[in-house]
Design a protein around this motif. Sequence first.
Motif, PDB file in Angstrom:
ATOM      1  N   SER B 570     -27.758  25.340  -4.210  1.00 24.32           N
ATOM      2  CA  SER B 570     -26.758  26.394  -4.260  1.00 24.32           C
ATOM      3  C   SER B 570     -27.273  27.567  -3.446  1.00 24.32           C
ATOM      4  N   GLN B 665     -24.500  25.383  -9.639  1.00 26.50           N
ATOM      5  CA  GLN B 665     -23.291  25.991  -9.098  1.00 26.50           C
ATOM      6  C   GLN B 665     -23.224  27.466  -9.401  1.00 26.50           C
ATOM      7  N   ILE B 674     -25.692  31.431 -12.066  1.00 24.05           N
ATOM      8  CA  ILE B 674     -25.692  30.023 -11.656  1.00 24.05           C
ATOM      9  C   ILE B 674     -25.668  29.147 -12.899  1.00 24.05           C
TER      10      ILE B 674
END
Lengths: 107, 888
Positions: B570, B665, B674
């Motif tokens: 990410s 994510q 996240i």
Amino acid sequence: MINPVEWPLVGSLKAVATLFTRMCAGRETGFNLGAPSCIPIKSTMDNPTTTQYANLMHNFILKARSTVREIDPQNDLTFLRIRSKKNEIMVAPDKDYFLIVIQNPTE
Amino acid sequence: EANDYKKKKKRRRRLERGDGHPEIYPLVLTTKTQEIFNCRVEEDVTEEQPYKLIRKEDIFADFATRAAVSDFYPVKSIVQEYPGDELLLVYDRDFKYGLNFYLIGTEEGKENYLNPPELPEEQEEYKDHIPEETYIYKPPISKPWISLGSEKEIEEESVKDSTKQITYMISRKRSEFGAPIKFSDQNASSVKDAYIECTAYPDKNFTLKQLERDVGMQVVPQIKETSTQTRWTRPKNATTQYYPREFLEEEKEALGQSKTLTEFLNSVSTSVEIALQQNEIMNTFIHDWKCLAEEEGTFGDKTDTHLKEYQSFTDLHSLTEKMVTCVSWHPVIYGLIAVSVAVRLSFEERVHFSGKLLLQPSLILFWSFSDPIHPQLMLESPDDIFCFQFCPTDPNIIAGGCINGQVVMWDITAHADRIENIKAGGSRSKKVTLKPMFLLEPENNKEAMYIRHCAVSSIESGHRKVITDIHWLPDTFEINRLGNVFENRSGISCQLVTCSADCTICFWDIRPLKASTPQPQAEKKKEESIEIPFDIPSTFLHLDLSWKPLSKIRLSKGETTLDHCPTKLSLSEDNLLFKAQEKILAQSKAVKAGEMNPYQNLENALSNILKPIDDFCTKFFVGTEEGEVIYTDWKMERDPETGRFMAKKPVSLYTVHDGAVHTVQRSPFYKDIILTVGGWNVAIWKEGIMTGPLLQSCCAPKRYTSGHWSLTRPGVFYIGREDGYIDIWDLLEKTHEPAQSQNICITMITYIKPWTFSAVFSPHILKLLAKQQFIAIADYYGTLHILEIPWTLSHPSTNEVSSISHYFEREVKHLDYVEQRRKIREQEKREMELELEKKKVKTFQKSKEQLEAELKMDYESYLELEKNILSNLGLNKEKEAMSYMELI
């Protein structure tokens, strides 16, 4: 809570500017200092906006003042606040000058 | 009597003459007429001879000469009908018939007038003279009546009694005859059956229903008329231009220095400050009641919290069993979703069946809502794709990561029209007919096109193992070989980052390398190059099979040879949804305007001189197969020992998950939050907080296999489990367990992807979006389920963003607090240990003294005991001895 501002008698536009910046600590948008002929003297906003505000508020101030005095001739206008959806316009009128402040209200 | 009868007849006739005028026609004759016809009054016609015979021809001559003026005109028809030749005109002296002359219209009348005189006729009436003819009276003889049929009518009309009439005779006692009668009142209803009534009832047979009614109406407009007076001047065009009055600088200075101004400011500033501070403290105009309520205007049931099944897609034409590895909604087109499928075999089985697998194409399928049976497009790739992504600046470019370590690129610009023109909308195709394979005919529009890939990366220099994650770098920055960040002038996303199971992370650039290879080699390569089919776009021709990564980062674990095996990445600024969509809009507009698609012209992009971006965050999160979450930097640093550029060591590493981390994510609402999902639990991290995750859930009963943030509600995320359930977490509701659990399918969920909200959609689709939001859930058996997100899960409550951010801040503070407490605890622990040691020492000393004292006491008590026993035994010697001893 609020410290009164003591101004030196010999003032200048710079001093005015410092006052503005000091008051700009919060979310204020702009300051506008106008003469009785509604011509702006000093402002923190750009020129067209300044002149627009000054011109528009001048009539408003006159109307408000005449309203207050008509109801009671001993009375006089000290402060004017217009609250709109997006911001608040505050006007402090005087015999010769007026000060317009535009502020974003808290959410 | 007969005479009388005749006379009466005549009299009657005479009376009729003037009034009913059958014979007498009164006339007015002017003197002119009289002269013409020689019947001048008192000259030709006198009292003695008042009549004159006038010939018919004379009258006709008069008609001819004088026409309507002729006095005989009124009796013209009589004259014409007159049988004889001469008419009798009589002078009416006495105006017996109203006018001065009269004409006798019949011959008989003429004769009667001329011959039998009038006077003798009248005399005859009074005399009962001899009748002209004898009238013999015959008495009537009775004749038999001849029936003409009238007796029938008479019989019909006559009234006869049909029945014999009943007669009653009622009589009183004779004594009561003539007695006075007393009348009294009695109510008829008081006695039973005293009366019989025929009540009126509404008989339906006789009610008339008015079916039509004739009504007249008139609509009259309301008109109001007013008038005003204006001064009409000649119309002319006029403009004014003005500028506001302004002070000159000197004037401003002068005013600024004036005393009045300073006084004014002094007096005013206090009140202004008060007002400003008031506003800062509190908003007095807040309408508390209104702010309390939730948003109105729900569509659908507010209490419904379950995901509703909308549609599901399965590839029915594949021969082997497949599972879905990656799902992506088309960023621009409504109702289009792309799915990558892979064969459901383990590595050994793959090797075993490799021959068979080579024959089947590995596909990315494009499904549209309007057709659940036939995919719209099929992208072919050399081997199974495990992850792919649409290019954020051009949705016709797709990059995918293959199981063999290659990066595959597709360009579907040529087919963009086809998929754009699929009937978008919620109406599903009603003609869903599943035809068996052998009946499938290629229909022109329905045929799914196989689109071959455009370019693949070089096999030797790319990844060695399966590519687990692929991302396009946003078009705001670029990276060079060393990991330094530069401005991206080309306006397109031109770089990719991939991570793979061979423990490396590679950065790729899709632009062609600068011509560093000498020309002859290029020519040679051209000869050797494979013939590329003509329908493949040449966008990435320069990359095909020779594509090398820009830079490679190895995630090493330090001295050991084992490396971290990254599964997901990410990067920062990855999820700026709105910004990206605006770019797409601008891009597509530019393309439509006829400008060149920048992807077709990638060489231009290299020529820009790039400006480096300072203090750009080059750190990113990586999830590994071992369940670790690593926060590391991609910038290379110079290793002080060897002088080479090496990857930096990770900034932080945490092992929070018990299994491979399959989701890393960033939240679409907060740049630094996240979500990581792996093994049996979930963790939420904040970038910059190194002490640990903000939230770490306890172990769930079933393994978590996929996860995704909700795109519209900041505190909601979806987790898929291995038993086909989806757990919906709502951080505002519960943070220790999922708020809801719902069964979707029978097998493991492999991918969850909610639909991205895009500003690119046309307004009517945006309206649809406001009502319906979808989430795509893919499972292990290859089925893609599209579900509808209910209102409660898709629409955030007011201030939800700020509430969740407050929650995260609290969690950060909580972490801080925990850290501090931990320190304090450690401190305390140390202190306690010290004390314990001290205590141990002290007790040792104490017990030694105590022991001595105790022993002494024991000895003394023993001596006493001994003395007592001996005395009891009578051993007085001891006593004496003792007393002797005492004496001594």
